[in-house]
Structure formats: structure tokens, C-alpha cells
Design a protein around this motif. Sequence first.
Motif, PDB file in Angstrom:
ATOM      1  N   THR A 280       0.805  -1.220   0.000  1.00 24.95           N
ATOM      2  CA  THR A 280       0.000   0.000   0.000  1.00 24.95           C
ATOM      3  C   THR A 280       0.843   1.278   0.000  1.00 24.95           C
ATOM      4  N   ARG A 281       2.082   1.171   0.442  1.00 25.15           N
ATOM      5  CA  ARG A 281       2.967   2.342   0.462  1.00 25.15           C
ATOM      6  C   ARG A 281       3.198   2.904  -0.941  1.00 25.15           C
ATOM      7  N   ALA A 282       3.311   1.989  -1.905  1.00 26.19           N
ATOM      8  CA  ALA A 282       3.629   2.389  -3.275  1.00 26.19           C
ATOM      9  C   ALA A 282       2.523   3.262  -3.863  1.00 26.19           C
ATOM     10  N   ILE A 283       1.290   2.967  -3.482  1.00 26.21           N
ATOM     11  CA  ILE A 283       0.170   3.726  -4.052  1.00 26.21           C
ATOM     12  C   ILE A 283       0.218   5.179  -3.608  1.00 26.21           C
ATOM     13  N   ARG A 284       0.568   5.412  -2.349  1.00 28.20           N
ATOM     14  CA  ARG A 284       0.675   6.808  -1.914  1.00 28.20           C
ATOM     15  C   ARG A 284       1.770   7.533  -2.704  1.00 28.20           C
ATOM     16  N   ARG A 285       2.880   6.868  -2.896  1.00 24.91           N
ATOM     17  CA  ARG A 285       3.957   7.497  -3.685  1.00 24.91           C
ATOM     18  C   ARG A 285       3.446   7.906  -5.059  1.00 24.91           C
ATOM     19  N   SER A 286       2.670   7.015  -5.704  1.00 23.63           N
ATOM     20  CA  SER A 286       2.148   7.314  -7.046  1.00 23.63           C
ATOM     21  C   SER A 286       1.199   8.506  -7.010  1.00 23.63           C
ATOM     22  N   ILE A 287       0.395   8.592  -5.981  1.00 23.79           N
ATOM     23  CA  ILE A 287      -0.565   9.701  -5.871  1.00 23.79           C
ATOM     24  C   ILE A 287       0.182  11.033  -5.711  1.00 23.79           C
ATOM     25  N   ILE A 288       1.247  11.003  -4.943  1.00 28.77           N
ATOM     26  CA  ILE A 288       2.047  12.217  -4.763  1.00 28.77           C
ATOM     27  C   ILE A 288       2.739  12.587  -6.074  1.00 28.77           C
ATOM     28  N   GLN A 289       3.291  11.557  -6.745  1.00 28.41           N
ATOM     29  CA  GLN A 289       3.953  11.820  -8.028  1.00 28.41           C
ATOM     30  C   GLN A 289       2.982  12.381  -9.062  1.00 28.41           C
ATOM     31  N   ALA A 290       1.729  11.941  -9.004  1.00 25.95           N
ATOM     32  CA  ALA A 290       0.721  12.415  -9.963  1.00 25.95           C
ATOM     33  C   ALA A 290       0.191  13.802  -9.581  1.00 25.95           C
ATOM     34  N   GLY A 291       0.720  14.381  -8.503  1.00 24.91           N
ATOM     35  CA  GLY A 291       0.288  15.723  -8.104  1.00 24.91           C
ATOM     36  C   GLY A 291      -1.088  15.746  -7.455  1.00 24.91           C
ATOM     37  N   GLN A 292      -1.569  14.581  -7.012  1.00 27.98           N
ATOM     38  CA  GLN A 292      -2.905  14.523  -6.422  1.00 27.98           C
ATOM     39  C   GLN A 292      -2.889  14.536  -4.896  1.00 27.98           C
ATOM     40  N   ASP A 293      -1.707  14.646  -4.308  1.00 27.04           N
ATOM     41  CA  ASP A 293      -1.637  14.918  -2.863  1.00 27.04           C
ATOM     42  C   ASP A 293      -0.281  15.528  -2.573  1.00 27.04           C
ATOM     43  N   THR A 294      -0.190  16.144  -1.415  1.00 25.13           N
ATOM     44  CA  THR A 294       1.056  16.776  -1.013  1.00 25.13           C
ATOM     45  C   THR A 294       1.998  15.725  -0.438  1.00 25.13           C
TER      46      THR A 294
ATOM     47  N   SER B 212      -4.282   3.355 -12.364  1.00 26.62           N
ATOM     48  CA  SER B 212      -4.064   4.731 -12.807  1.00 26.62           C
ATOM     49  C   SER B 212      -5.317   5.578 -12.558  1.00 26.62           C
ATOM     50  N   GLU B 213      -6.488   4.986 -12.677  1.00 27.29           N
ATOM     51  CA  GLU B 213      -7.719   5.729 -12.371  1.00 27.29           C
ATOM     52  C   GLU B 213      -7.829   6.018 -10.872  1.00 27.29           C
ATOM     53  N   VAL B 214      -7.478   5.022 -10.081  1.00 21.15           N
ATOM     54  CA  VAL B 214      -7.524   5.214  -8.619  1.00 21.15           C
ATOM     55  C   VAL B 214      -6.625   6.390  -8.232  1.00 21.15           C
ATOM     56  N   ILE B 215      -5.467   6.465  -8.854  1.00 24.30           N
ATOM     57  CA  ILE B 215      -4.509   7.530  -8.532  1.00 24.30           C
ATOM     58  C   ILE B 215      -4.998   8.894  -9.025  1.00 24.30           C
ATOM     59  N   LYS B 216      -5.454   8.925 -10.273  1.00 25.79           N
ATOM     60  CA  LYS B 216      -5.899  10.197 -10.871  1.00 25.79           C
ATOM     61  C   LYS B 216      -7.020  10.848 -10.070  1.00 25.79           C
ATOM     62  N   PHE B 225      -6.875   8.155   2.905  1.00 27.41           N
ATOM     63  CA  PHE B 225      -6.533   6.879   3.531  1.00 27.41           C
ATOM     64  C   PHE B 225      -5.110   6.457   3.218  1.00 27.41           C
ATOM     65  N   THR B 226      -4.583   6.981   2.133  1.00 27.52           N
ATOM     66  CA  THR B 226      -3.275   6.495   1.692  1.00 27.52           C
ATOM     67  C   THR B 226      -2.150   6.981   2.603  1.00 27.52           C
ATOM     68  N   ARG B 227      -2.391   8.058   3.339  1.00 23.91           N
ATOM     69  CA  ARG B 227      -1.352   8.537   4.248  1.00 23.91           C
ATOM     70  C   ARG B 227      -1.111   7.492   5.344  1.00 23.91           C
ATOM     71  N   LEU B 228      -2.186   7.076   6.029  1.00 26.57           N
ATOM     72  CA  LEU B 228      -2.022   6.052   7.068  1.00 26.57           C
ATOM     73  C   LEU B 228      -1.500   4.747   6.466  1.00 26.57           C
ATOM     74  N   ALA B 229      -1.962   4.436   5.260  1.00 29.35           N
ATOM     75  CA  ALA B 229      -1.564   3.177   4.627  1.00 29.35           C
ATOM     76  C   ALA B 229      -0.131   3.216   4.109  1.00 29.35           C
ATOM     77  N   ALA B 230       0.536   4.355   4.276  1.00 30.20           N
ATOM     78  CA  ALA B 230       1.953   4.453   3.885  1.00 30.20           C
ATOM     79  C   ALA B 230       2.846   4.362   5.119  1.00 30.20           C
ATOM     80  N   SER B 231       2.245   4.057   6.272  1.00 28.17           N
ATOM     81  CA  SER B 231       3.015   3.976   7.513  1.00 28.17           C
ATOM     82  C   SER B 231       3.933   2.756   7.510  1.00 28.17           C
ATOM     83  N   ASP B 232       4.858   2.761   8.426  1.00 35.39           N
ATOM     84  CA  ASP B 232       5.893   1.724   8.480  1.00 35.39           C
ATOM     85  C   ASP B 232       5.303   0.315   8.636  1.00 35.39           C
TER      86      ASP B 232
END
Lengths: 307, 307
Positions: A280-294, B212-216, B225-232
Motif C-alpha cells: 500500500t505504500r507504493a500507491i501513496r507514492r504514485s498519488i504524490i507523483q501524480a500531483g494529487q496529494d502533497t 491509474s484511475e484510482v490515482i488520478k 486513507f493512503t497517508r495512514l496506509a503508507a506507515s511503516d
Amino acid sequence: MAKQFDTIALVGIGLIGSSIAREIKDKGLARSVTVSSRSDATLKRAQELGLGDRYTTSAAEAVKDADLVVVSVPVGASGAVAAEIAANLKPGAIVTDVGSTKGSVIAQMAPHMPPGVHFIPGHPIAGTEYSGPDAGFIGLFKGRWCILTPLPETDEAAKAKLRTFWETLGSMVDDMDPEHHDKVLAIVSHLPHIIAYNIVGTADDLEAVTESEVIKYSASGFRDFTRLAASDPIMWRDVCLHNKDAILEMLARFSEDLAYLQRAIRWGDGDKLFDLFTRTRAIRRSIIQAGQDTEMVDFGRHAMDQK
Amino acid sequence: MAKQFDTIALVGIGLIGSSIAREIKDKGLARSVTVSSRSDATLKRAQELGLGDRYTTSAAEAVKDADLVVVSVPVGASGAVAAEIAANLKPGAIVTDVGSTKGSVIAQMAPHMPPGVHFIPGHPIAGTEYSGPDAGFIGLFKGRWCILTPLPETDEAAKAKLRTFWETLGSMVDDMDPEHHDKVLAIVSHLPHIIAYNIVGTADDLEAVTESEVIKYSASGFRDFTRLAASDPIMWRDVCLHNKDAILEMLARFSEDLAYLQRAIRWGDGDKLFDLFTRTRAIRRSIIQAGQDTEMVDFGRHAMDQK
């Protein structure tokens, strides 16, 4: 900026409608903007905020001279609005909406649309946890996607005009099939809101843990959910009722996955947990890279705190 | 500021350990800080960042002269660390930890603690989605609660000293029974993380909606939710394994409530939905009033975006 429309009618002037109103004025996109709300109080507030040029509680009245009509109401009210405005729509006018469900909005509105009117359903993927005319602001749509779900017979010129309008507001525009839109939004938006509402409700109902404890220690995770769970209740009731099939499918998958996770916890299967928690960590990275979160820590909250 | 300890040993130098290290140095709370990590790479990085005065991969070595030992490792490693350091602990030393589960940490660590050493388990309710020594920063604990779960025989003077330490770091300090702590944290922290990991996993597994749609379109809710899901992942695997009973209870309640909501959606019971969606708004307001979240739109993301 050049005027894109002579007259724009905004039916509904909440968070989305009022953000659109501010953008139109800021960028000079229309000669005249008519604001309509069926609530006297909301309309009065819109007038105090100077969001339009004319104000009326009658949607039918509002759309009379409009080249562009933007319907920004809870999706459950779309059909009633369409029925009300139909007879007064100007030939050649573009009618669009901003609803979070598209299949239902099309089913409710399309039958009322007179020939010669271009009905192009839309959905800006933008919002906040606040609602009402005061909640709108310039920049809400900047860098966000806006999905159009045109019908097969839609006029290309009208579609191009609406696309340009959203792009001027800072959006990137995608076309999508309405049914696919409803599936995509069920997972990226509707399920997250339902889950957030649900967990906040679960916490509120506990006997062993007080509400004051939930609030005090919320920075450990819980507070992230409370933002979505503070969203407009009428809007979200309607979304749930109007995208039922896709939402029920996503809920079933979510619950299935949660049962799998719960079983791993019960049986102490650390590897299964670790695998999911890593993926699940990878998805957050992608969202940030896509400019959809800080990428700022904690959504930038700490940076705001320090000011 | 006055030195509170002669020597502090930090066992583990990730997000929490390195934030503590920065605070100690910034506020001059110790004459000397020994940093220990069993990973060579992490220790080297801590040294590059200048987080301590002495560095060692041996926790046993690190605690030798320490008046305060802060164990900041995944909770599954607490027992091994306690066994390793026990023989070298100085009489009168305070040993604390920062683990997210307290019952399990006490069960793992307390049996190893020699007489004359003050073992006071603790848990700062603070963190971010980032991990490792680079992720720490000054201000992480400011305005956040720190829960101490002292054992019945705990020395009052030692407890007061540890309390002052956390208060100097900006925290507010609460005492709590370990079992109650584990229940509270299960709902405010562990369940939210598990739910977040789960929904991100569900979205990742869909066939009908692409990643890619989920990210966009994630700005419509999912991204929260992705912030918490990026935790260690190691930290959270251990939390799940070490607070099993309380987590399973909260998961059962959550799933029950979700089934109720799902049924309301299936049967079009708008009133039930509206009731829940209204009730949850109040909790966010209370969290903001308690200073545990920002009232800024969208966690302040928009304000950050505009810079």
C-alpha cells in the motif's frame, strides 16, 4: 480573459456552485451570472457574497436566458430540477451538472431535456469537508480532474466548449462512460466516505472508551477519517442511494478483504500483514507523483501548526 | 534549559527516536546522548545527522551509563531489547519505551528489569507516515498527548521526572492503565490504520478500475486513507500481532456497524444514512476545538498548494 458565455445560470450555490461562481467572476467568463437556490437563506447569503448578477429562488426563472446551466444540487434532486427548468431552456444551451453519480443523474435528467439543448453530465473531482456558499473558493478545481460523461448523441462543439470552461477553471478534463464513472467513483470516493462515516460512528458508540478519549488521542490516526465524515450529510445520503449497485459491490469486496486481514491477525500471520502493509505504500507514492496529494508530512498539518 | 539527565540512551533511532534526539539537543536536556541501532546503515545516517554524541550498534553498550533509556523499536522487538540491556542498566535509571501497545510491551520487558531500575512504559501519541532517522523533526510532540502506563510499584519521583521530560518536549501527559490504553488505541489508532491499509489493498486489487484511475481521481476521498496506509509496515505488523484482542473486538464492532449501513444502502433507507452522517460531523468539530486537528480546509492542503 475572453467571455466564454453570455449568461450562465448556477442552479444550487453550495461549495461547488459558489466556487464556480467565484471563478467565473474572477476570470470574467460570462457577461452575466444568475444564481438560484431554493433556500431563501442560502440565496441571501450568495447575494451578500456577491456571487452573481441576478438572484432567484426559481430555477425555472434562472435558466431563461442562459447559454450555460450548471446544476449543483444533491444528486437526489436532479430529476426535480430538470423537470422544473426544461420548458425554459434556451435552444442551443448547454446543461451540465456536477453530481457524484452519473448513471442516476442521466436517468433523472435526460428524459426532460428538450431537443436542441446540449445535456452534458459532468463531475469535478474536487471538494472539501465544508459546505454552503461560504465554503467555496477560487482554486478548488486547480489541478483536479473533471470527468464528463457525454451521451452518444452529444454535439462535439458543445462538448469542446464545456471542456474549455473547466480547463479555464484549472481542471484537467476526461471523458468517461457513465457506468464506468460510477464504478471508479464508488472505490475512490464513495467507499472511502462510507468507511469514514462508519468508523467514526463505531468510535462514538463505544462504552469502554469515552468520546473525550477518542478526541484527545485522535492524532494517532482516527482524525484522518473525521474530515471525510464531516462532509455534507444530504449530499452523501443521496450518493449512497443513487450509486447503490457499484457501492454494494465495493463494500462486499472491502468486507471480504477485511475478513482476510482479521483472520491473519487472529492467527498471528505476520507475513500476510507485512505483505499488504508494504504494497500500500507504493500507491501513496504514485498519488504524490501524480500531483494529487502533497508529500508534506501529515498533509502539511505540521507546517500549518508552526505558523 | 536546565539539563534533566546526565546521559540519555536512545535505543532505536527511527521517526520517534530521532525526533526525541533532536529535541534533547535543541533544548539541552542531557550532557550526553548515546544513539543505538542494530542496523549499521541507520546508525551511520544518525551519525551523519548528528543526532547524538556516541553511537553503537549494541543496545547493551548504549545503556551502560544512562540515567534515561528510551526504547523506540517495533513493539515485537521490545522483549529482545529488554533482555539485551538488562544486565547493563544502571541502578536508579529510568527505562521507558514509546510503543503503541502497552500490555504486550510490559509482558515482554518487565520480567527483565532488574531491581532498582524504574521501568515506566510510555506512548507518545504522535507520528507521521514517514519513518527512519531522517523523518524525525522538532515539534512532532508539541500539543500531542503522551500516555504513561506505570506499574503499581512505580516510584513517584521517577515518574515525575519522565513526565517533565515529555512536557519539555511539548507534550501533555496522561497516566493510564495499560489494558485501557490498549483498548483506546485500538479504536483511535490501530483500527484506522488497518482500515486504511485494507481499503488501499481493495482498490489495488480491482479489475474493472485501473490503478491509474484510482490515482488520478484519488482527491475525491481515497487519498486521505493512503497517508495512514503508507506507515511503516514492520511497526504496524507488530502492533496487529501485539494488541490482538482489543483489535479483534474493534474490528468486530466496525464490521457489524458496516453491515447495518450496507443494509440501509441496499434497502434505500435514507433516514438511517442521514442520521449517521449528521452525527459524525460533531466529532470532527470537537477534535478541532480540542486542538487535535486543523480547521483549515482539506487539512490545510490547499493552503500549501497555493504557495
